[in-house]
Structure formats: C-alpha cells, structure tokens
Design a protein around this motif. Structure first.
Motif, PDB file in Angstrom:
ATOM      1  N   THR A  29       0.657  -1.077   0.009  1.00 42.36           N
ATOM      2  CA  THR A  29      -0.127  -0.070   0.176  1.00 42.36           C
ATOM      3  C   THR A  29       0.839   1.158  -0.076  1.00 42.36           C
ATOM      4  N   LEU A  30       1.944   1.284   0.806  1.00 47.70           N
ATOM      5  CA  LEU A  30       2.753   2.456   0.857  1.00 47.70           C
ATOM      6  C   LEU A  30       3.472   2.606  -0.413  1.00 47.70           C
ATOM      7  N   GLU A  31       3.996   1.534  -1.228  1.00 48.14           N
ATOM      8  CA  GLU A  31       4.815   1.675  -2.370  1.00 48.14           C
ATOM      9  C   GLU A  31       3.721   2.138  -3.448  1.00 48.14           C
ATOM     10  N   ASP A  32       2.532   1.887  -3.531  1.00 48.00           N
ATOM     11  CA  ASP A  32       1.734   2.252  -4.457  1.00 48.00           C
ATOM     12  C   ASP A  32       1.793   3.955  -4.612  1.00 48.00           C
ATOM     13  N   GLY A  33       1.894   4.415  -3.380  1.00 46.08           N
ATOM     14  CA  GLY A  33       2.163   6.099  -3.360  1.00 46.08           C
ATOM     15  C   GLY A  33       0.541   6.765  -3.304  1.00 46.08           C
ATOM     16  N   ASP A  34      -0.477   5.913  -3.354  1.00 46.30           N
ATOM     17  CA  ASP A  34      -1.861   6.630  -3.705  1.00 46.30           C
ATOM     18  C   ASP A  34      -2.395   7.122  -2.293  1.00 46.30           C
ATOM     19  N   LEU A  35      -1.369   7.166  -1.251  1.00 45.31           N
ATOM     20  CA  LEU A  35      -1.968   7.735   0.150  1.00 45.31           C
ATOM     21  C   LEU A  35      -1.716   9.199   0.159  1.00 45.31           C
ATOM     22  N   THR A  36      -2.633   9.797   1.213  1.00 38.17           N
ATOM     23  CA  THR A  36      -1.982  11.234   1.761  1.00 38.17           C
ATOM     24  C   THR A  36      -0.986  11.059   2.686  1.00 38.17           C
ATOM     25  N   LEU A  37      -0.253  12.118   3.047  1.00 39.29           N
ATOM     26  CA  LEU A  37       0.714  11.843   3.885  1.00 39.29           C
ATOM     27  C   LEU A  37       0.526  11.568   5.176  1.00 39.29           C
ATOM     28  N   ASP A  38      -0.916  11.747   5.673  1.00 42.94           N
ATOM     29  CA  ASP A  38      -1.406  11.433   7.127  1.00 42.94           C
ATOM     30  C   ASP A  38      -1.778  10.090   6.786  1.00 42.94           C
ATOM     31  N   GLU A  39      -2.275   9.410   5.916  1.00 41.82           N
ATOM     32  CA  GLU A  39      -2.581   8.135   5.675  1.00 41.82           C
ATOM     33  C   GLU A  39      -1.241   7.149   5.781  1.00 41.82           C
ATOM     34  N   ALA A  40      -0.170   7.604   4.736  1.00 41.77           N
ATOM     35  CA  ALA A  40       1.052   7.082   4.952  1.00 41.77           C
ATOM     36  C   ALA A  40       1.828   7.033   6.398  1.00 41.77           C
ATOM     37  N   MET A  41       1.651   8.075   6.814  1.00 42.93           N
ATOM     38  CA  MET A  41       2.324   8.154   8.297  1.00 42.93           C
ATOM     39  C   MET A  41       1.397   7.148   9.134  1.00 42.93           C
ATOM     40  N   GLN A  42       0.150   6.891   9.240  1.00 38.63           N
ATOM     41  CA  GLN A  42      -0.825   5.955   9.985  1.00 38.63           C
ATOM     42  C   GLN A  42      -0.165   4.545   9.875  1.00 38.63           C
ATOM     43  N   ARG A  43      -0.068   4.347   8.231  1.00 37.46           N
ATOM     44  CA  ARG A  43       0.349   2.896   7.980  1.00 37.46           C
ATOM     45  C   ARG A  43       1.760   2.550   8.042  1.00 37.46           C
ATOM     46  N   PHE A  44       2.679   3.626   8.279  1.00 40.88           N
ATOM     47  CA  PHE A  44       4.090   3.422   8.913  1.00 40.88           C
ATOM     48  C   PHE A  44       3.846   3.233  10.110  1.00 40.88           C
ATOM     49  N   GLU A  45       3.253   3.779  10.992  1.00 36.90           N
ATOM     50  CA  GLU A  45       3.103   3.568  12.318  1.00 36.90           C
ATOM     51  C   GLU A  45       2.754   2.095  12.583  1.00 36.90           C
ATOM     52  N   GLN A  46       1.604   1.516  11.701  1.00 39.80           N
ATOM     53  CA  GLN A  46       1.260   0.279  11.901  1.00 39.80           C
ATOM     54  C   GLN A  46       2.321  -0.910  11.524  1.00 39.80           C
ATOM     55  N   GLY A  47       3.022  -0.432  10.498  1.00 41.08           N
ATOM     56  CA  GLY A  47       4.254  -1.076  10.093  1.00 41.08           C
ATOM     57  C   GLY A  47       5.141  -1.320  11.215  1.00 41.08           C
ATOM     58  N   ILE A  48       5.621  -0.194  11.940  1.00 46.91           N
ATOM     59  CA  ILE A  48       6.313  -0.320  12.907  1.00 46.91           C
ATOM     60  C   ILE A  48       5.979  -1.337  14.116  1.00 46.91           C
ATOM     61  N   GLU A  49       4.746  -1.139  14.447  1.00 49.20           N
ATOM     62  CA  GLU A  49       4.101  -1.941  15.630  1.00 49.20           C
ATOM     63  C   GLU A  49       3.919  -3.399  15.045  1.00 49.20           C
ATOM     64  N   LEU A  50       3.656  -3.879  13.913  1.00 52.17           N
ATOM     65  CA  LEU A  50       3.969  -5.322  13.283  1.00 52.17           C
ATOM     66  C   LEU A  50       5.199  -5.640  13.393  1.00 52.17           C
ATOM     67  N   THR A  51       6.044  -4.864  12.795  1.00 54.82           N
ATOM     68  CA  THR A  51       7.443  -5.368  12.978  1.00 54.82           C
ATOM     69  C   THR A  51       7.870  -5.729  14.410  1.00 54.82           C
ATOM     70  N   ARG A  52       7.696  -4.778  15.429  1.00 54.65           N
ATOM     71  CA  ARG A  52       8.064  -5.172  16.846  1.00 54.65           C
ATOM     72  C   ARG A  52       7.320  -6.342  17.325  1.00 54.65           C
ATOM     73  N   ARG A  53       6.020  -6.598  17.015  1.00 53.86           N
ATOM     74  CA  ARG A  53       5.219  -7.800  17.218  1.00 53.86           C
ATOM     75  C   ARG A  53       6.059  -9.018  16.658  1.00 53.86           C
ATOM     76  N   CYS A  54       6.376  -8.894  15.405  1.00 55.98           N
ATOM     77  CA  CYS A  54       7.036 -10.250  14.606  1.00 55.98           C
ATOM     78  C   CYS A  54       8.268 -10.213  15.302  1.00 55.98           C
TER      79      CYS A  54
END
Length: 84
Positions: A29-54
């Motif tokens: 989703t992030l690589e597609d580049g179709d997100l607003t900056l706020d949406e991209a930041m939210q997805r990035f934060e989710q990704g960091i949390e998932l990385t920590r969980r993994c």
C-alpha cells in the motif's frame, strides 16, 4: 480452563504469519503511493508496531529452541541465520 485462556490469547493476538502478511500488505500500500501524507504516516506506524510484534515472536521462538536444546542436552550451538 488453561486451554480456554490460550484460545482467547491466540484469538486476540495475530500469529506471526498473520502479522507478516499484514506487514507485506502495508508495504504494498505504501509503495503504491496513492495515500495522503497522514494516511501514509498511519500505515507506517502500523508497520512499526507489526515489526515489533514479529521481532518479539521470533525472539520468543528462539528462546524456546534454546531451552529445548538445553533440556535435551544437545551440544550443538545455536547460530543466528545470516541475512542475504
């Protein structure tokens, strides 16, 4: 009752495979580049949390392997996987 609490825990926390799949989806989703900056930041934060969980799940698995090897009296050393 112990089996019941284990089932609840596994239902509330996604497995490593589920977390990895969700992380891959977020990256796409992030690589597609179709997100607003706020949406991209939210997805990035989710990704960091998932990385920590993994990472936590992998560390727990590694610890279990070491404990099992010690109990089995194995002389083999545990070596980390090498990155490609």
């Amino acid at each position: 009752m112990a089996a019941k609490s284990t089932k609840k825990k596994s239902e509330s926390e996604p497995s490593l495979d589920e977390s990895l799949a969700e992380l891959e989806k977020l990256v796409e989703t992030l690589e597609d580049g179709d997100l607003t900056l706020d949406e991209a930041m939210q997805r990035f934060e989710q990704g960091i949390e998932l990385t920590r969980r993994c990472q936590a799940a992998l560390a727990a698995a590694e610890q279990k392997v070491e404990i099992l090897m010690q109990k089995a009296g194995s002389d083999a050393d545990v070596e980390p996987f090498e990155d490609d």
